[in-house]
Each structure stands twice: as C-alpha cells, then as structure tokens.
Enzyme design. Structure first.
Site, PDB file in Angstrom:
ATOM      1  N   VAL A   1       0.834  -1.206   0.000  1.00  0.00           N
ATOM      2  CA  VAL A   1       0.000   0.000   0.000  1.00  0.00           C
ATOM      3  C   VAL A   1       0.871   1.259   0.000  1.00  0.00           C
ATOM      4  CG1 VAL A   1      -1.833   1.268   1.193  1.00  0.00           C
ATOM      5  CG2 VAL A   1      -1.900  -1.237   1.089  1.00  0.00           C
ATOM      6  N   CYS A   2       1.938   1.241   0.779  1.00  0.00           N
ATOM      7  CA  CYS A   2       2.850   2.393   0.817  1.00  0.00           C
ATOM      8  C   CYS A   2       3.466   2.640  -0.558  1.00  0.00           C
ATOM      9  CB  CYS A   2       3.952   2.173   1.846  1.00  0.00           C
ATOM     10  SG  CYS A   2       3.341   1.915   3.529  1.00  0.00           S
ATOM     11  N   SER A   3       3.684   1.559  -1.301  1.00  0.00           N
ATOM     12  CA  SER A   3       4.296   1.679  -2.631  1.00  0.00           C
ATOM     13  C   SER A   3       3.311   2.198  -3.669  1.00  0.00           C
ATOM     14  CB  SER A   3       4.882   0.325  -3.063  1.00  0.00           C
ATOM     15  OG  SER A   3       5.972  -0.001  -2.202  1.00  0.00           O
TER      16      SER A   3
END
Length: 151
Positions: free
Chosen positions: A44-46
């Site tokens: 998700v951070c990516s």
C-alpha cells in the site's frame, strides 16, 4: 488525541534527500503535508507515496511541501525512492519519537499508522486523518489539495 487546531509538534529528522529536515523551518513560508506510513517497500505504501510524489507540483502550486515519515532508515528510504521514483523527502523516524508526538505510533508493531496531517504556514494542524487499519489508504492527494485550497 486530536491535534486539530493545535500547534504542530516540531521535530528534526534525517532525510532521504540530504540534510536533516526541521518542521519549523517551513513556518511562514509553506504549508506542510506530513504523510506517515508504515513501511518502505510494502504494497500500500508503494502506491501511496509515489502517488503523493507524482502530485508534488500541484502541492507546490498550492504553497505546500510533502514530507513522508516512517521508521525505516535513510538508506532504505533512498533505495525505495530510487526504485519507485519517489521525489519527496522521506524522513527517518527510526525510534517512532515523532510518530508518538503525533499520536500515530503503533509501538507493539514497531511502526506508525498510515496518517496525513496538514500543517498551515503558521505551524497549526488544520487537517488530520488516521486510517483505521494500516492497509487502508483513503486520503488521496486530491483530498489534501482541497483542504489546502480551503485554508
């Protein structure tokens, strides 16, 4: 614990793009969007950080800078930024000290929650959103840009 309407806790952290970054150095000049996220290289951070980074010209036009913050090292930040084309500064809060100041540390997991804080040019928190789960990503850049325009 809400920080809305309160002075943003000041801090200085090492940055992926060179010199350490001090929040109060933007006071009187720029709005600051603090994007707390759990881990570099996570799915998700990516999505989230490249999306914010890709809109940094829109944020600059609105008088704001974006700062990513998590517990990974500057070295991990640089590798992740290079791989995903992230151009915004990523700040290393390796002890979660800043995450605790903002009420978003998840100490038992050793990470911060996914959260966004908008700090105005006077250094006051004007918008805050903490996701219910670290895998959630509901506050997209457009939401924050609209908050800036409303200031």
């Amino acid at each position: 614990m809400s920080l809305l309407g309160q002075p943003a806790p000041d801090f200085t952290l090492p940055s992926s793009v060179g010199d350490p970054v001090t929040l109060s150095s933007y006071r009187g000049q720029k709005h600051v969007v603090l994007v707390f996220y759990p881990l570099d290289f996570s799915p998700v951070c990516s999505m989230q950080l490249p999306e914010y980074s890709g809109r940094q010209d829109d944020f600059a036009d609105a008088g704001a800078v974006i700062l990513g913050v998590n517990r990974d090292s500057v070295h991990a930040h640089r590798a992740w930024a290079a791989e995903y084309g992230i151009e915004v500064p990523l700040l290393a809060d390796m002890t979660l000290t800043v995450a605790r100041l903002y009420g978003v540390a998840i100490d038992e997991r050793g990470i911060s929650a996914r959260a966004v804080f908008l700090i105005d040019k006077e250094g006051v928190v004007r918008f805050e959103h903490v996701e219910k789960a670290t895998g959630d990503y509901t506050v997209r850049p457009e939401v924050v840009l609209n908050q800036i325009k409303a200031l």
